[in-house]
Design a protein around this motif. Structure first.
Motif, PDB file in Angstrom:
ATOM      1  N   ALA A 161       0.727  -1.118  -0.316  1.00  0.00           N
ATOM      2  CA  ALA A 161      -0.198  -0.174   0.193  1.00  0.00           C
ATOM      3  C   ALA A 161       0.978   1.272  -0.411  1.00  0.00           C
ATOM      4  O   ALA A 161       1.147   2.014   1.079  1.00  0.00           O
ATOM      5  CB  ALA A 161      -1.229  -0.237   1.250  1.00  0.00           C
ATOM      6  N   LEU A 162       1.118   1.123  -1.550  1.00  0.00           N
ATOM      7  CA  LEU A 162       2.689   2.822  -0.829  1.00  0.00           C
ATOM      8  C   LEU A 162       2.172   3.703  -1.501  1.00  0.00           C
ATOM      9  O   LEU A 162       1.096   3.939  -2.419  1.00  0.00           O
ATOM     10  CB  LEU A 162       3.821   1.839  -2.246  1.00  0.00           C
ATOM     11  N   PRO A 163       1.723   4.689  -0.574  1.00  0.00           N
ATOM     12  CA  PRO A 163       1.160   6.471  -1.424  1.00  0.00           C
ATOM     13  C   PRO A 163       1.938   6.972  -2.483  1.00  0.00           C
ATOM     14  O   PRO A 163       3.326   6.323  -2.648  1.00  0.00           O
ATOM     15  CB  PRO A 163       1.293   7.086   0.223  1.00  0.00           C
ATOM     16  N   ARG A 164       1.209   7.993  -2.635  1.00  0.00           N
ATOM     17  CA  ARG A 164       1.698   8.009  -4.215  1.00  0.00           C
ATOM     18  C   ARG A 164       0.921  10.010  -4.685  1.00  0.00           C
ATOM     19  O   ARG A 164       0.462   9.702  -3.812  1.00  0.00           O
ATOM     20  CB  ARG A 164       1.254   6.971  -6.098  1.00  0.00           C
ATOM     21  N   ALA A 165       1.525  10.734  -5.087  1.00  0.00           N
ATOM     22  CA  ALA A 165       1.361  11.814  -5.781  1.00  0.00           C
ATOM     23  C   ALA A 165       0.626  11.807  -7.170  1.00  0.00           C
ATOM     24  O   ALA A 165       1.774  12.177  -7.559  1.00  0.00           O
ATOM     25  CB  ALA A 165       2.776  13.210  -5.123  1.00  0.00           C
ATOM     26  N   HIS A 166      -0.681  12.414  -6.767  1.00  0.00           N
ATOM     27  CA  HIS A 166      -0.894  12.756  -7.962  1.00  0.00           C
ATOM     28  C   HIS A 166      -0.052  13.893  -8.995  1.00  0.00           C
ATOM     29  O   HIS A 166      -0.357  15.292  -8.359  1.00  0.00           O
ATOM     30  CB  HIS A 166      -2.636  13.417  -7.801  1.00  0.00           C
ATOM     31  N   VAL A 167       0.811  13.777  -9.656  1.00  0.00           N
ATOM     32  CA  VAL A 167       0.875  14.729 -10.960  1.00  0.00           C
ATOM     33  C   VAL A 167      -0.211  14.947 -11.981  1.00  0.00           C
ATOM     34  O   VAL A 167       0.118  14.097 -13.053  1.00  0.00           O
ATOM     35  CB  VAL A 167       2.218  14.541 -11.288  1.00  0.00           C
ATOM     36  N   GLY A 168      -0.269  16.219 -11.936  1.00  0.00           N
ATOM     37  CA  GLY A 168      -0.971  16.491 -12.995  1.00  0.00           C
ATOM     38  C   GLY A 168      -0.908  17.768 -14.038  1.00  0.00           C
ATOM     39  O   GLY A 168       0.172  18.286 -14.143  1.00  0.00           O
ATOM     40  N   GLN A 169      -1.992  18.588 -14.864  1.00  0.00           N
ATOM     41  CA  GLN A 169      -1.183  19.572 -16.017  1.00  0.00           C
ATOM     42  C   GLN A 169      -0.930  20.329 -14.858  1.00  0.00           C
ATOM     43  O   GLN A 169      -0.510  21.602 -15.696  1.00  0.00           O
ATOM     44  CB  GLN A 169      -3.213  20.107 -16.659  1.00  0.00           C
ATOM     45  N   HIS A 170      -1.563  21.112 -13.915  1.00  0.00           N
ATOM     46  CA  HIS A 170      -1.269  21.815 -13.260  1.00  0.00           C
ATOM     47  C   HIS A 170       0.135  22.763 -12.571  1.00  0.00           C
ATOM     48  O   HIS A 170      -0.224  23.159 -12.057  1.00  0.00           O
ATOM     49  CB  HIS A 170      -2.333  22.949 -12.572  1.00  0.00           C
ATOM     50  N   ASP A 171       1.062  20.949 -12.482  1.00  0.00           N
ATOM     51  CA  ASP A 171       1.761  20.911 -11.336  1.00  0.00           C
ATOM     52  C   ASP A 171       3.192  21.556 -12.347  1.00  0.00           C
ATOM     53  O   ASP A 171       3.961  20.923 -12.709  1.00  0.00           O
ATOM     54  CB  ASP A 171       2.160  19.690 -11.398  1.00  0.00           C
ATOM     55  N   THR A 172       3.965  22.509 -12.027  1.00  0.00           N
ATOM     56  CA  THR A 172       4.645  23.778 -12.946  1.00  0.00           C
ATOM     57  C   THR A 172       5.330  22.797 -11.788  1.00  0.00           C
ATOM     58  O   THR A 172       5.933  22.212 -10.832  1.00  0.00           O
ATOM     59  CB  THR A 172       4.127  25.246 -13.079  1.00  0.00           C
ATOM     60  N   ALA A 173       6.751  23.822 -11.550  1.00  0.00           N
ATOM     61  CA  ALA A 173       8.200  23.354 -10.780  1.00  0.00           C
ATOM     62  C   ALA A 173       7.693  23.767  -9.903  1.00  0.00           C
ATOM     63  O   ALA A 173       8.126  22.570  -8.566  1.00  0.00           O
ATOM     64  CB  ALA A 173       9.079  24.466 -12.036  1.00  0.00           C
ATOM     65  N   TRP A 174       7.354  24.857  -9.528  1.00  0.00           N
ATOM     66  CA  TRP A 174       6.915  24.881  -8.257  1.00  0.00           C
ATOM     67  C   TRP A 174       6.279  24.344  -7.007  1.00  0.00           C
ATOM     68  O   TRP A 174       6.370  24.025  -5.768  1.00  0.00           O
ATOM     69  CB  TRP A 174       7.005  26.491  -7.660  1.00  0.00           C
ATOM     70  N   ARG A 175       4.962  23.928  -7.547  1.00  0.00           N
ATOM     71  CA  ARG A 175       3.864  22.653  -7.318  1.00  0.00           C
ATOM     72  C   ARG A 175       4.470  21.469  -7.068  1.00  0.00           C
ATOM     73  O   ARG A 175       4.811  20.453  -5.806  1.00  0.00           O
ATOM     74  CB  ARG A 175       2.909  22.909  -8.033  1.00  0.00           C
ATOM     75  N   LEU A 176       5.695  21.022  -8.441  1.00  0.00           N
ATOM     76  CA  LEU A 176       6.181  18.965  -7.904  1.00  0.00           C
ATOM     77  C   LEU A 176       7.417  19.907  -6.281  1.00  0.00           C
ATOM     78  O   LEU A 176       7.351  18.652  -5.632  1.00  0.00           O
ATOM     79  CB  LEU A 176       7.520  19.090  -9.037  1.00  0.00           C
ATOM     80  N   HIS A 177       7.536  20.528  -6.331  1.00  0.00           N
ATOM     81  CA  HIS A 177       8.785  21.377  -5.435  1.00  0.00           C
ATOM     82  C   HIS A 177       8.095  21.008  -4.030  1.00  0.00           C
ATOM     83  O   HIS A 177       8.369  20.439  -2.908  1.00  0.00           O
ATOM     84  CB  HIS A 177       9.141  22.455  -5.383  1.00  0.00           C
ATOM     85  N   LEU A 178       7.260  21.809  -4.464  1.00  0.00           N
ATOM     86  CA  LEU A 178       6.127  21.600  -2.523  1.00  0.00           C
ATOM     87  C   LEU A 178       5.603  19.685  -2.441  1.00  0.00           C
ATOM     88  O   LEU A 178       5.686  19.493  -1.352  1.00  0.00           O
ATOM     89  CB  LEU A 178       4.856  22.294  -2.837  1.00  0.00           C
TER      90      LEU A 178
END
Length: 255
Positions: free
Chosen positions: A223-240
């Motif tokens: 049951a590994l957690p994952r982070a949703h990555v979408g169209q609005h995920d710019t560099a700063w959002r990925l960093h966060l």
């Protein structure tokens, strides 16, 4: 001769070192036109390119979940993150794979062997997105992409009866083995929903690991957690998202 500098506590007592948190795994779905995307499951190739650029500039490399777990078992992999693509859309071959190769990354593709060549019929809204057929899945596997199971038909396993649960978990693995010639090590819970019963079924079926979204106290190899990555995920959002993951996810035995 000068006295040697005393080593830090962590060097003198390796067991005192803080263990690494649960590995960061990104969750993608479709890579293509996102003009009609009510469930936010699509990124454009241009956005994916920028996201992979962000990873590489930070000294990180995207790999399959199996490769990520292998590296961590060796005490390595600090520069690796997992990349997963759910559902097995045909645009993985056209929109994602060329970029993964360009950036020297890899990924895990979770497919639905009970819907080969079909579409995302489980989504009541939005466009029909075609799914890979057997030939397409074999092509991805031949390119070195890890193929995992997303169940047979994309049903919520927490609401399935025992017969359906068993079929979705075990028959999908058998079909993938027949299709690719290799055992599927990984499973992905449709909709990300998971409970102890589903985890037990996946473990019993022989999967090495399984991916969810935010499994809470069930977090572990199955049951590994994952982070949703979408169209609005710019560099700063990925960093966060990466920073929040490292802050929120505590070390868990086995991962």
């Amino acid at each position: 001769m000068a006295a040697p500098v005393e080593s830090p506590l962590a060097d003198r007592h390796p067991a005192a070192r803080r263990p690494s948190p649960v590995p960061w795994v990104a969750m993608y779905h479709s890579v293509g036109d996102c003009s009609d995307d009510p469930y936010r499951v699509t990124v454009t190739p241009d956005r994916l390119e920028h996201q992979l650029t962000w990873l590489r500039r930070r000294g990180l490399r995207g790999v399959s979940v199996a490769e990520l777990l292998d590296a961590r078992a060796r005490g390595e992999g600090g520069d690796l993150v997992g990349l997963t693509f759910d559902d097995g859309y045909t645009d993985f071959l056209t929109g994602a794979l060329p970029l993964l190769r360009r950036f020297r990354c890899n990924a895990t593709l979770f497919v639905l062997p009970g819907r080969l060549g079909g579409d995302n019929a489980w989504d009541p809204l939005g466009p029909r997105k075609p799914l890979l057929d057997a030939k397409g899945i074999r092509r991805a596997a031949g390119e070195g992409v890890e193929i995992g199971s997303h169940g047979l038909t994309h049903v919520d396993l927490t609401r399935a009866d025992d017969t359906v649960l068993l079929s979705e978990v075990t028959e999908s693995r058998a079909r993938l083995a027949a299709l690719t010639g290799a055992e599927a090590d990984g499973f992905c819970y449709p909709y990300g929903t998971v409970d102890a019963r589903a985890v037990a079924a996946v473990r019993k079926a022989g999967y090495r690991y399984a991916c969810a979204i935010d499994p809470g106290p069930l977090t572990g190899p199955h049951a590994l957690p994952r982070a949703h990555v979408g169209q609005h995920d710019t560099a700063w959002r990925l960093h966060l998202k990466l920073r929040l993951h490292r802050w929120r996810r505590r070390p868990v035995e086995g991962v």
